[in-house]
Design a protein around this motif. Structure first.
Motif, PDB file in Angstrom:
ATOM      1  N   GLY A  43     -48.757 -19.160  27.873  1.00  0.00           N
ATOM      2  CA  GLY A  43     -47.413 -19.317  27.571  1.00  0.00           C
ATOM      3  C   GLY A  43     -46.837 -17.551  27.832  1.00  0.00           C
ATOM      4  O   GLY A  43     -47.034 -17.061  28.844  1.00  0.00           O
ATOM      5  N   ALA A  44     -46.224 -17.512  26.654  1.00  0.00           N
ATOM      6  CA  ALA A  44     -45.296 -15.960  26.477  1.00  0.00           C
ATOM      7  C   ALA A  44     -46.222 -15.160  25.890  1.00  0.00           C
ATOM      8  O   ALA A  44     -45.831 -13.734  26.207  1.00  0.00           O
ATOM      9  CB  ALA A  44     -44.267 -16.292  25.858  1.00  0.00           C
ATOM     10  N   SER A  45     -47.613 -15.216  25.629  1.00  0.00           N
ATOM     11  CA  SER A  45     -48.379 -14.496  25.302  1.00  0.00           C
ATOM     12  C   SER A  45     -49.257 -13.669  26.074  1.00  0.00           C
ATOM     13  O   SER A  45     -49.651 -14.419  27.312  1.00  0.00           O
ATOM     14  CB  SER A  45     -49.501 -15.212  24.016  1.00  0.00           C
ATOM     15  N   VAL A  46     -49.468 -12.520  26.051  1.00  0.00           N
ATOM     16  CA  VAL A  46     -50.661 -11.809  26.761  1.00  0.00           C
ATOM     17  C   VAL A  46     -51.780 -11.439  26.052  1.00  0.00           C
ATOM     18  O   VAL A  46     -51.458 -11.077  24.936  1.00  0.00           O
ATOM     19  CB  VAL A  46     -49.904 -10.387  27.437  1.00  0.00           C
ATOM     20  N   ARG A  47     -53.071 -11.780  26.421  1.00  0.00           N
ATOM     21  CA  ARG A  47     -54.116 -11.638  25.580  1.00  0.00           C
ATOM     22  C   ARG A  47     -55.272 -10.931  26.625  1.00  0.00           C
ATOM     23  O   ARG A  47     -55.240 -10.946  27.661  1.00  0.00           O
ATOM     24  CB  ARG A  47     -54.684 -12.849  25.210  1.00  0.00           C
ATOM     25  N   PHE A  48     -56.132 -10.251  25.940  1.00  0.00           N
ATOM     26  CA  PHE A  48     -57.206  -9.464  26.500  1.00  0.00           C
ATOM     27  C   PHE A  48     -58.592  -9.870  26.099  1.00  0.00           C
ATOM     28  O   PHE A  48     -58.717 -10.010  24.978  1.00  0.00           O
ATOM     29  CB  PHE A  48     -56.788  -7.945  26.485  1.00  0.00           C
ATOM     30  N   ASP A  49     -59.744  -9.933  26.827  1.00  0.00           N
ATOM     31  CA  ASP A  49     -61.035 -10.091  26.510  1.00  0.00           C
ATOM     32  C   ASP A  49     -61.719  -8.670  26.369  1.00  0.00           C
ATOM     33  O   ASP A  49     -61.723  -7.858  27.288  1.00  0.00           O
ATOM     34  CB  ASP A  49     -61.802 -10.939  27.726  1.00  0.00           C
ATOM     35  N   PRO A  50     -62.200  -8.466  25.002  1.00  0.00           N
ATOM     36  CA  PRO A  50     -62.571  -7.031  25.070  1.00  0.00           C
ATOM     37  C   PRO A  50     -63.705  -6.553  25.932  1.00  0.00           C
ATOM     38  O   PRO A  50     -63.814  -5.501  26.319  1.00  0.00           O
ATOM     39  CB  PRO A  50     -63.010  -6.897  23.634  1.00  0.00           C
ATOM     40  N   ILE A  51     -64.630  -7.727  26.443  1.00  0.00           N
ATOM     41  CA  ILE A  51     -65.883  -7.256  27.283  1.00  0.00           C
ATOM     42  C   ILE A  51     -65.416  -7.074  28.661  1.00  0.00           C
ATOM     43  O   ILE A  51     -65.725  -6.028  29.313  1.00  0.00           O
ATOM     44  CB  ILE A  51     -66.628  -8.628  27.276  1.00  0.00           C
ATOM     45  N   GLN A  52     -64.158  -7.448  28.923  1.00  0.00           N
ATOM     46  CA  GLN A  52     -63.768  -7.498  30.431  1.00  0.00           C
ATOM     47  C   GLN A  52     -62.884  -5.958  30.334  1.00  0.00           C
ATOM     48  O   GLN A  52     -62.829  -4.968  31.149  1.00  0.00           O
ATOM     49  CB  GLN A  52     -62.567  -8.409  30.739  1.00  0.00           C
ATOM     50  N   ILE A  53     -62.330  -5.514  29.145  1.00  0.00           N
ATOM     51  CA  ILE A  53     -61.811  -4.371  28.965  1.00  0.00           C
ATOM     52  C   ILE A  53     -62.615  -3.368  29.106  1.00  0.00           C
ATOM     53  O   ILE A  53     -62.634  -2.507  29.728  1.00  0.00           O
ATOM     54  CB  ILE A  53     -60.980  -4.371  27.763  1.00  0.00           C
ATOM     55  N   ALA A  54     -63.743  -3.534  28.409  1.00  0.00           N
ATOM     56  CA  ALA A  54     -65.075  -2.374  28.434  1.00  0.00           C
ATOM     57  C   ALA A  54     -65.480  -2.381  29.739  1.00  0.00           C
ATOM     58  O   ALA A  54     -65.804  -1.204  30.378  1.00  0.00           O
ATOM     59  CB  ALA A  54     -65.925  -3.044  27.369  1.00  0.00           C
ATOM     60  N   GLU A  55     -65.645  -3.358  30.748  1.00  0.00           N
ATOM     61  CA  GLU A  55     -66.257  -3.231  32.121  1.00  0.00           C
ATOM     62  C   GLU A  55     -64.996  -2.764  32.997  1.00  0.00           C
ATOM     63  O   GLU A  55     -65.348  -1.913  33.721  1.00  0.00           O
ATOM     64  CB  GLU A  55     -66.137  -4.854  32.476  1.00  0.00           C
ATOM     65  N   TRP A  56     -63.695  -2.913  32.773  1.00  0.00           N
ATOM     66  CA  TRP A  56     -62.628  -2.434  33.456  1.00  0.00           C
ATOM     67  C   TRP A  56     -62.754  -0.694  33.179  1.00  0.00           C
ATOM     68  O   TRP A  56     -62.490   0.031  33.827  1.00  0.00           O
ATOM     69  CB  TRP A  56     -61.296  -2.847  32.900  1.00  0.00           C
ATOM     70  N   LEU A  57     -62.914  -0.459  31.942  1.00  0.00           N
ATOM     71  CA  LEU A  57     -62.978   1.010  31.268  1.00  0.00           C
ATOM     72  C   LEU A  57     -64.025   1.841  32.214  1.00  0.00           C
ATOM     73  O   LEU A  57     -63.867   2.979  32.700  1.00  0.00           O
ATOM     74  CB  LEU A  57     -63.377   1.312  30.036  1.00  0.00           C
ATOM     75  N   GLU A  58     -65.229   1.049  32.583  1.00  0.00           N
ATOM     76  CA  GLU A  58     -66.403   1.699  33.141  1.00  0.00           C
ATOM     77  C   GLU A  58     -65.906   2.138  34.766  1.00  0.00           C
ATOM     78  O   GLU A  58     -66.260   2.936  35.193  1.00  0.00           O
ATOM     79  CB  GLU A  58     -67.704   0.822  33.255  1.00  0.00           C
ATOM     80  N   THR A  59     -64.860   0.968  35.235  1.00  0.00           N
ATOM     81  CA  THR A  59     -64.500   1.187  36.730  1.00  0.00           C
ATOM     82  C   THR A  59     -63.736   2.373  36.661  1.00  0.00           C
ATOM     83  O   THR A  59     -63.599   3.095  37.690  1.00  0.00           O
ATOM     84  CB  THR A  59     -64.055   0.129  37.067  1.00  0.00           C
ATOM     85  N   MET A  60     -63.130   2.904  35.699  1.00  0.00           N
ATOM     86  CA  MET A  60     -62.161   3.861  35.594  1.00  0.00           C
ATOM     87  C   MET A  60     -62.897   5.372  35.194  1.00  0.00           C
ATOM     88  O   MET A  60     -62.249   6.276  35.518  1.00  0.00           O
ATOM     89  CB  MET A  60     -60.995   3.806  34.415  1.00  0.00           C
ATOM     90  N   LYS A  61     -64.007   5.334  35.076  1.00  0.00           N
ATOM     91  CA  LYS A  61     -64.731   6.573  34.868  1.00  0.00           C
ATOM     92  C   LYS A  61     -64.837   7.284  35.901  1.00  0.00           C
ATOM     93  O   LYS A  61     -65.043   7.146  36.892  1.00  0.00           O
ATOM     94  CB  LYS A  61     -66.175   6.327  34.322  1.00  0.00           C
ATOM     95  N   ILE A  62     -64.394   8.707  35.630  1.00  0.00           N
ATOM     96  CA  ILE A  62     -64.507   9.873  36.670  1.00  0.00           C
ATOM     97  C   ILE A  62     -65.824  10.366  36.633  1.00  0.00           C
ATOM     98  O   ILE A  62     -66.199  11.148  35.529  1.00  0.00           O
ATOM     99  CB  ILE A  62     -63.068  10.640  36.689  1.00  0.00           C
ATOM    100  N   ALA A  63     -66.508  10.620  37.732  1.00  0.00           N
ATOM    101  CA  ALA A  63     -67.704  11.384  37.653  1.00  0.00           C
ATOM    102  C   ALA A  63     -67.301  13.042  37.619  1.00  0.00           C
ATOM    103  O   ALA A  63     -66.642  13.262  38.194  1.00  0.00           O
ATOM    104  CB  ALA A  63     -68.408  11.100  38.637  1.00  0.00           C
ATOM    105  N   ALA A  64     -68.165  13.745  36.666  1.00  0.00           N
ATOM    106  CA  ALA A  64     -67.825  15.230  36.823  1.00  0.00           C
ATOM    107  C   ALA A  64     -68.622  15.960  37.497  1.00  0.00           C
ATOM    108  O   ALA A  64     -69.899  15.464  38.022  1.00  0.00           O
ATOM    109  CB  ALA A  64     -68.326  15.608  35.127  1.00  0.00           C
TER     110      ALA A  64
END
Length: 64
Positions: A43-64
């Protein structure tokens, strides 16, 4: 249709994600609006799955 053996993901709001990521809810909504973070629109709500967010964060990781 969801069977008795399936479970729905636990969905949370932008404020909860923002708190965990130390940013603002507006920033999370902006990321969702531009398709940069996985989310669901119900509907008008936006919701997030914490597991998917954690997986997304892993893809954003920058190797040092």
């Amino acid at each position: 249709m969801i069977s008795a053996t399936q479970t729905l993901p636990r969905l949370v709001g932008a404020k909860e994600i923002a708190t965990a990521l130390h940013c603002t809810a507006k920033h999370i909504y902006d990321l969702a609006k531009h398709g940069q973070v996985p989310h669901y629109r119900i509907g008008a709500s936006v919701r997030f799955d914490p597991i998917q967010i954690a997986e997304w964060l892993e893809t954003m990781k920058i190797a040092a």
